[in-house]
Scaffold this motif. Structure first.
Motif, mmCIF file in Angstrom:
data_model
loop_
_atom_site.group_PDB
_atom_site.id
_atom_site.type_symbol
_atom_site.label_atom_id
_atom_site.label_comp_id
_atom_site.label_asym_id
_atom_site.label_seq_id
_atom_site.Cartn_x
_atom_site.Cartn_y
_atom_site.Cartn_z
ATOM 1 N N MET A 1 0.836 -1.187 0.000
ATOM 2 C CA MET A 1 0.000 0.000 0.000
ATOM 3 C C MET A 1 0.878 1.248 0.000
ATOM 4 S SD MET A 1 -2.924 -1.013 2.807
ATOM 5 C CE MET A 1 -3.699 0.613 2.699
ATOM 6 N N ILE B 1 0.886 5.056 1.097
ATOM 7 C CA ILE B 1 0.177 5.982 1.968
ATOM 8 C C ILE B 1 0.076 7.337 1.268
ATOM 9 C CG2 ILE B 1 0.122 7.027 4.261
ATOM 10 C CD1 ILE B 1 -0.134 3.955 4.178
ATOM 11 N N SER B 2 -1.086 7.982 1.359
ATOM 12 C CA SER B 2 -1.276 9.247 0.668
ATOM 13 C C SER B 2 -0.405 10.349 1.257
ATOM 14 C CB SER B 2 -2.744 9.673 0.746
ATOM 15 O OG SER B 2 -3.080 10.060 2.072
ATOM 16 N N GLU C 1 -1.952 11.745 4.398
ATOM 17 C CA GLU C 1 -1.754 10.912 5.592
ATOM 18 C C GLU C 1 -0.316 10.998 6.089
ATOM 19 O OE1 GLU C 1 -4.710 7.130 5.200
ATOM 20 O OE2 GLU C 1 -3.386 7.491 3.482
ATOM 21 N N LEU D 1 -3.270 7.677 9.720
ATOM 22 C CA LEU D 1 -3.982 6.991 8.655
ATOM 23 C C LEU D 1 -5.472 7.321 8.709
ATOM 24 C CD1 LEU D 1 -2.432 3.397 8.877
ATOM 25 C CD2 LEU D 1 -1.799 5.227 7.287
ATOM 26 N N GLU E 1 -10.462 4.519 6.682
ATOM 27 C CA GLU E 1 -10.620 3.521 5.619
ATOM 28 C C GLU E 1 -9.283 2.847 5.270
ATOM 29 O OE1 GLU E 1 -11.128 7.651 3.563
ATOM 30 O OE2 GLU E 1 -11.583 6.728 5.514
ATOM 31 N N THR E 2 -8.166 3.553 5.460
ATOM 32 C CA THR E 2 -6.857 2.945 5.229
ATOM 33 C C THR E 2 -6.559 1.906 6.303
ATOM 34 O OG1 THR E 2 -6.060 5.013 4.251
ATOM 35 C CG2 THR E 2 -4.402 3.402 4.889
ATOM 36 N N PHE F 1 3.341 -1.151 3.975
ATOM 37 C CA PHE F 1 3.287 0.287 3.746
ATOM 38 C C PHE F 1 4.644 0.709 3.191
ATOM 39 C CE2 PHE F 1 0.387 0.501 7.700
ATOM 40 C CZ PHE F 1 -0.745 0.237 6.942
#
Length: 276
Positions: free
Chosen positions: A1, A3-4, A7, A13, A16-17, A33
């Motif tokens: 994943m 991470i945005s 975030e 986080l 929803e993550t 991550f």
């Protein structure tokens, strides 16, 4: 994943993550991550780790050129509870604790402060294994809830060459409890006929995995060691009442309340010993 950016900037986080990560661990056995820790921090961790790796190998008379541990050249030892290793971004990273708390409960503990390194010159992979045994021997024929999560922080970019962890996801953590005992069917024999994945990841990533998921270390064919920081978080009901991590009182007192809670069962007030 991945991470945005939002975030990462917030250090938190999105709900929803967290939920997606939790479900991936439950279904697939792990979540990754990518590139969470700053590169400068990871490089400092690597430099400080190399300083203790050499003495630890000398202490146990491990020579990469000769080969050790069945020619896997894999070594694991406890990390000293001092900076930079005990930085809060390692022991209580909010991305980790958000996920761990959802699975193990927010009263879980951190009771393993360790390292796993694939040293250059290895010729063989490790045997396929899980990091836990059966809780009830041969008696329990159902899958049990997760009680331990292993968290790895790679200190270098992990690629095909330098000894990546190989995993068997998507079900090996979902067997009945007796499958993790000594009398279960031979895991290496089964694994030869199953699909596996080599966990390639940039330095500073975070790998969270069910400790029952089958895996093995692979040979490091590069010219440099491939170290992972390795932590284990355990549900409070299943945790040892007295831990083994030695933490000076002044170090413990400077930790956040979350970190203190995670480490509450450890040997607080004991001077740090060299890596062993």
């Amino acid at each position: 994943m991945r991470i945005s950016k939002e975030e990462m900037a917030a250090g938190k986080l999105l709900p929803e993550t967290v939920e997606l990560a939790v479900q991936l661990i439950k279904v697939n056995g792990y979540v990754l991550f990518e590139e969470v820790l700053p590169r400068a921090q990871v490089e400092n961790l690597y430099d400080k780790f190399v300083e203790i790796l050499g003495p630890a190998m000398e202490k146990h008379q491990l020579n990469p050129e000769v080969g050790f541990h069945n020619d896997t050249n894999h070594i694991g030892f406890d990390l000293p509870f001092r900076l930079p290793f005990c930085d809060e971004a390692i022991i209580a990273h909010p991305f980790v604790t958000d996920v761990v708390d959802q699975i193990l409960g927010d009263d879980c503990v951190l009771n393993y402060f360790h390292s796993n390194t694939s040293v250059q010159g290895g010729k063989k992979p490790q045997k396929v294994h899980s990091d836990t045994g059966s809780r009830y021997g041969d008696r329990c024929t159902v899958n049990l809830p997760i009680i331990k999560l292993v968290v790895n922080f790679p200190l270098v970019d992990v690629n095909e060459l330098n000894g990546p962890m190989e995993i068997w996801p998507g079900g090996t953590h979902l067997h009945p409890d007796n499958w993790y005992g000594p009398n279960s069917f031979n895991k290496p024999q089964l694994a030869e006929h199953m699909q596996s994945v080599k966990v390639l990841m940039p330095a500073g990533s975070i790998l969270i995995r069910d400790d029952r998921m089958w895996h093995r270390g692979t040979p490091n064919r590069s010219n440099h060691p491939r170290p992972n920081v390795a932590l284990i978080y355990t549900s409070a009901a299943n945790a040892p009442q007295k831990g083994s991590i030695q933490i000076p009182e002044e170090t413990y007192n400077q930790l956040s309340e979350k970190a203190k809670k995670l480490l509450r069962n450890e040997n607080i007030g004991i001077p740090v010993e060299p890596a062993n």
